[in-house]
Design a protein around this motif. Structure first.
Motif, PDB file in Angstrom:
ATOM      1  N   ILE A  54       0.846  -1.197   0.000  1.00 52.47           N
ATOM      2  CA  ILE A  54       0.000   0.000   0.000  1.00 52.47           C
ATOM      3  C   ILE A  54       0.876   1.241   0.000  1.00 52.47           C
ATOM      4  O   ILE A  54       0.639   2.205  -0.747  1.00 52.47           O
ATOM      5  N   GLY A  55       1.899   1.245   0.837  1.00 58.68           N
ATOM      6  CA  GLY A  55       2.803   2.384   0.891  1.00 58.68           C
ATOM      7  C   GLY A  55       3.495   2.623  -0.431  1.00 58.68           C
ATOM      8  O   GLY A  55       3.612   3.771  -0.900  1.00 58.68           O
ATOM      9  N   ASP A  56       3.976   1.556  -1.057  1.00 58.40           N
ATOM     10  CA  ASP A  56       4.649   1.683  -2.352  1.00 58.40           C
ATOM     11  C   ASP A  56       3.730   2.302  -3.391  1.00 58.40           C
ATOM     12  O   ASP A  56       4.152   3.155  -4.185  1.00 58.40           O
ATOM     13  N   GLU A  57       2.459   1.882  -3.409  1.00 56.83           N
ATOM     14  CA  GLU A  57       1.506   2.395  -4.393  1.00 56.83           C
ATOM     15  C   GLU A  57       1.197   3.869  -4.142  1.00 56.83           C
ATOM     16  O   GLU A  57       1.100   4.663  -5.083  1.00 56.83           O
ATOM     17  N   LEU A  58       1.057   4.260  -2.887  1.00 57.36           N
ATOM     18  CA  LEU A  58       0.777   5.661  -2.551  1.00 57.36           C
ATOM     19  C   LEU A  58       1.953   6.558  -2.917  1.00 57.36           C
ATOM     20  O   LEU A  58       1.759   7.686  -3.389  1.00 57.36           O
ATOM     21  N   VAL A  59       3.158   6.067  -2.702  1.00 51.21           N
ATOM     22  CA  VAL A  59       4.346   6.841  -3.070  1.00 51.21           C
ATOM     23  C   VAL A  59       4.442   6.963  -4.591  1.00 51.21           C
ATOM     24  O   VAL A  59       4.719   8.039  -5.134  1.00 51.21           O
ATOM     25  N   ARG A  60       4.220   5.860  -5.296  1.00 51.77           N
ATOM     26  CA  ARG A  60       4.264   5.882  -6.761  1.00 51.77           C
ATOM     27  C   ARG A  60       3.267   6.873  -7.332  1.00 51.77           C
ATOM     28  O   ARG A  60       3.532   7.570  -8.322  1.00 51.77           O
ATOM     29  N   ALA A  61       2.100   6.968  -6.693  1.00 56.63           N
ATOM     30  CA  ALA A  61       1.050   7.871  -7.171  1.00 56.63           C
ATOM     31  C   ALA A  61       1.280   9.314  -6.754  1.00 56.63           C
ATOM     32  O   ALA A  61       0.541  10.203  -7.196  1.00 56.63           O
ATOM     33  N   GLY A  62       2.272   9.559  -5.916  1.00 54.50           N
ATOM     34  CA  GLY A  62       2.535  10.928  -5.485  1.00 54.50           C
ATOM     35  C   GLY A  62       1.611  11.418  -4.392  1.00 54.50           C
ATOM     36  O   GLY A  62       1.505  12.614  -4.141  1.00 54.50           O
ATOM     37  N   VAL A  63       0.941  10.488  -3.723  1.00 53.86           N
ATOM     38  CA  VAL A  63       0.018  10.863  -2.650  1.00 53.86           C
ATOM     39  C   VAL A  63       0.765  11.006  -1.327  1.00 53.86           C
ATOM     40  O   VAL A  63       0.427  11.850  -0.493  1.00 53.86           O
ATOM     41  N   VAL A  64       1.794  10.180  -1.118  1.00 54.27           N
ATOM     42  CA  VAL A  64       2.637  10.223   0.078  1.00 54.27           C
ATOM     43  C   VAL A  64       4.079  10.483  -0.363  1.00 54.27           C
ATOM     44  O   VAL A  64       4.518   9.985  -1.409  1.00 54.27           O
ATOM     45  N   ARG A  65       4.825  11.226   0.441  1.00 54.04           N
ATOM     46  CA  ARG A  65       6.169  11.653   0.065  1.00 54.04           C
ATOM     47  C   ARG A  65       7.132  10.485  -0.161  1.00 54.04           C
ATOM     48  O   ARG A  65       7.824  10.410  -1.165  1.00 54.04           O
ATOM     49  N   ASP A  66       7.196   9.571   0.775  1.00 52.10           N
ATOM     50  CA  ASP A  66       8.114   8.438   0.666  1.00 52.10           C
ATOM     51  C   ASP A  66       7.622   7.308   1.576  1.00 52.10           C
ATOM     52  O   ASP A  66       6.730   7.499   2.400  1.00 52.10           O
ATOM     53  N   VAL A  67       8.210   6.139   1.398  1.00 56.62           N
ATOM     54  CA  VAL A  67       7.772   4.966   2.135  1.00 56.62           C
ATOM     55  C   VAL A  67       7.993   5.137   3.623  1.00 56.62           C
ATOM     56  O   VAL A  67       7.157   4.720   4.440  1.00 56.62           O
ATOM     57  N   LEU A  68       9.122   5.738   4.022  1.00 56.88           N
ATOM     58  CA  LEU A  68       9.392   5.924   5.448  1.00 56.88           C
ATOM     59  C   LEU A  68       8.317   6.791   6.090  1.00 56.88           C
ATOM     60  O   LEU A  68       7.833   6.483   7.192  1.00 56.88           O
ATOM     61  N   THR A  69       7.947   7.855   5.417  1.00 55.42           N
ATOM     62  CA  THR A  69       6.892   8.731   5.948  1.00 55.42           C
ATOM     63  C   THR A  69       5.600   7.949   6.133  1.00 55.42           C
ATOM     64  O   THR A  69       4.896   8.108   7.138  1.00 55.42           O
ATOM     65  N   PHE A  70       5.276   7.107   5.157  1.00 63.12           N
ATOM     66  CA  PHE A  70       4.059   6.300   5.261  1.00 63.12           C
ATOM     67  C   PHE A  70       4.146   5.340   6.443  1.00 63.12           C
ATOM     68  O   PHE A  70       3.182   5.209   7.210  1.00 63.12           O
ATOM     69  N   ARG A  71       5.283   4.687   6.594  1.00 64.62           N
ATOM     70  CA  ARG A  71       5.435   3.723   7.682  1.00 64.62           C
ATOM     71  C   ARG A  71       5.315   4.395   9.043  1.00 64.62           C
ATOM     72  O   ARG A  71       4.689   3.853   9.971  1.00 64.62           O
ATOM     73  N   VAL A  72       5.893   5.573   9.171  1.00 62.10           N
ATOM     74  CA  VAL A  72       5.780   6.304  10.433  1.00 62.10           C
ATOM     75  C   VAL A  72       4.330   6.713  10.679  1.00 62.10           C
ATOM     76  O   VAL A  72       3.831   6.647  11.812  1.00 62.10           O
ATOM     77  N   ALA A  73       3.635   7.116   9.602  1.00 55.37           N
ATOM     78  CA  ALA A  73       2.222   7.498   9.742  1.00 55.37           C
ATOM     79  C   ALA A  73       1.393   6.315  10.204  1.00 55.37           C
ATOM     80  O   ALA A  73       0.503   6.451  11.060  1.00 55.37           O
ATOM     81  N   VAL A  74       1.662   5.136   9.658  1.00 52.92           N
ATOM     82  CA  VAL A  74       0.947   3.930  10.073  1.00 52.92           C
ATOM     83  C   VAL A  74       1.236   3.636  11.543  1.00 52.92           C
ATOM     84  O   VAL A  74       0.330   3.314  12.321  1.00 52.92           O
ATOM     85  N   TRP A  75       2.522   3.743  11.918  1.00 50.89           N
ATOM     86  CA  TRP A  75       2.907   3.486  13.317  1.00 50.89           C
ATOM     87  C   TRP A  75       2.262   4.487  14.268  1.00 50.89           C
ATOM     88  O   TRP A  75       1.701   4.100  15.294  1.00 50.89           O
ATOM     89  N   ARG A  76       2.287   5.768  13.899  1.00 45.09           N
ATOM     90  CA  ARG A  76       1.707   6.796  14.767  1.00 45.09           C
ATOM     91  C   ARG A  76       0.189   6.640  14.901  1.00 45.09           C
ATOM     92  O   ARG A  76      -0.376   6.885  15.959  1.00 45.09           O
ATOM     93  N   SER A  77      -0.460   6.240  13.827  1.00 44.83           N
ATOM     94  CA  SER A  77      -1.925   6.126  13.856  1.00 44.83           C
ATOM     95  C   SER A  77      -2.396   4.837  14.515  1.00 44.83           C
ATOM     96  O   SER A  77      -3.523   4.770  15.018  1.00 44.83           O
ATOM     97  N   GLY A  78      -1.567   3.807  14.482  1.00 46.09           N
ATOM     98  CA  GLY A  78      -1.977   2.511  15.019  1.00 46.09           C
ATOM     99  C   GLY A  78      -3.046   1.828  14.188  1.00 46.09           C
ATOM    100  O   GLY A  78      -3.763   0.959  14.683  1.00 46.09           O
TER     101      GLY A  78
END
Length: 342
Positions: A54-78
């Protein structure tokens, strides 16, 4: 001594740099981001997709800056285990946290399409194409699947009258067949509470829907529908012709002969749907009736009217006898249009 003093200072610098980097990484998921140039971007998340995919697809689409940012967002949100499959639409800068929450809520993008009451299958097909859902031909083909109502109406040749008019919200991937099945299911839900009334009136489902479709085309005001239904039921009981213009128009349209005007010659055209020529109900529904027209067909007003004529304002005046009806026609049709002439 100087070297020993420099070591702790270097460590402090490294630690400070790490702390700053960590703070940036921790804060970045809350920062709005838009990395696509188009006005909107769609992202399809397939069922069973991993968080990483999911993170890879969001980054590819330009919706999320990078995979690390997405992973941290997932971790922070739970919310890592609550991300849902589907197609999502993004049309403005959004933080990675907001993106994760949107997907966790399952805010799948759906397109609405509204079918007003009284449309035919051909009307619906044209609307389906005009709204960008697909070619009209695909809707016509799907609406020819009479097996969807075979248990309700064994005589059905297609789904005319059984595609319930309403607003439907569909994913972009929905096909005409998907929509048609949903519309038939909705018809079943609406008709189910009326089944007992239909049986009490001694009417088959096909007869109810056919009558309801006529009521839908004739009655402009909801409160008049039980009265219009009563007129036609009263005529059926005494073997009187329905003499309903919309049934003739439907026949002419099916034959490609309707130009928007109904002539006296048209009223004599020999079609099974011409209720000026043939007594009784036409062979089948002539449009898609809404809930109130279906209810009117099985719960008509208890009146003895046999006639009605338009007041030219969307309402009708009803009559019990032909003499009374002729007076109403003179008043609301002949005089009205005579006064309208320049």
């Amino acid at each position: 001594m100087r070297k020993l003093a420099l070591v702790p200072l270097a460590l402090l610098v490294i630690v400070a740099a790490i702390a700053v980097a960590a703070a940036v990484i921790y804060q970045r998921p809350a920062e709005p981001f838009k990395g696509y140039e188009a006005a909107e971007q769609f992202v399809e998340i397939p069922p069973g997709a991993s968080t990483r995919a999911i993170g890879d697809e969001l980054v590819r689409a330009g919706v999320v800056r990078d995979v690390l940012t997405f992973r941290v967002a997932v971790w922070r949100s739970g919310l890592g285990r609550r991300l849902k499959a589907g197609e999502y639409r993004f049309d403005r800068p959004a933080s990675a946290l907001d993106v994760v929450r949107k997907i966790a809520r399952g805010e799948v993008y759906l397109r609405p399409i509204t079918f007003p009451e009284g449309l035919t299958i051909e009307d619906m097909a044209a609307l389906f194409e005009a709204r960008g859902f697909g070619p009209a031909a695909s809707f016509l083909a799907a609406a020819s699947d009479r097996s969807l109502v075979a248990d309700l109406d064994p005589q059905a040749r297609d789904l005319e009258g059984y595609l319930f008019p309403e607003t439907y919200a569909l994913p972009r991937s929905a096909s005409a067949s998907d929509l048609v099945r949903i519309m038939v299911t909705r018809f079943r839900q609406v008709f189910a509470p009326l089944q007992g009334d239909a049986e009490a009136e001694g009417m088959s489902v096909r007869q109810v829907v056919t009558l309801a479709s006529i009521v839908e085309k004739e009655a402009g005001k909801p409160d008049e529908r039980p009265l219009v239904a009563a007129v036609y039921l009263n005529r059926l009981r005494i073997g009187m012709g329905l003499q309903c213009d919309p049934t003739v128009i439907y026949a002419l349209r099916r034959a490609g002969r309707y130009n928007g005007n109904l002539t006296r010659a048209d009223l004599g055209w020999k079609s099974p749907y011409n209720t000026y020529v043939h007594a009784g109900l036409p062979p089948g529904p002539i449009a898609a009736p809404g809930r109130s027209s279906l209810e009117a067909a099985v719960r008509p007003a208890r009146v003895d009217y046999l006639y009605f004529v338009s007041r030219n304002d969307g309402s009708h005046v009803f009559a019990r006898t032909l003499d009374e009806h002729n007076r109403n026609v003179y008043r609301y049709q002949k005089l009205y249009f005579r006064e309208k002439r320049p």
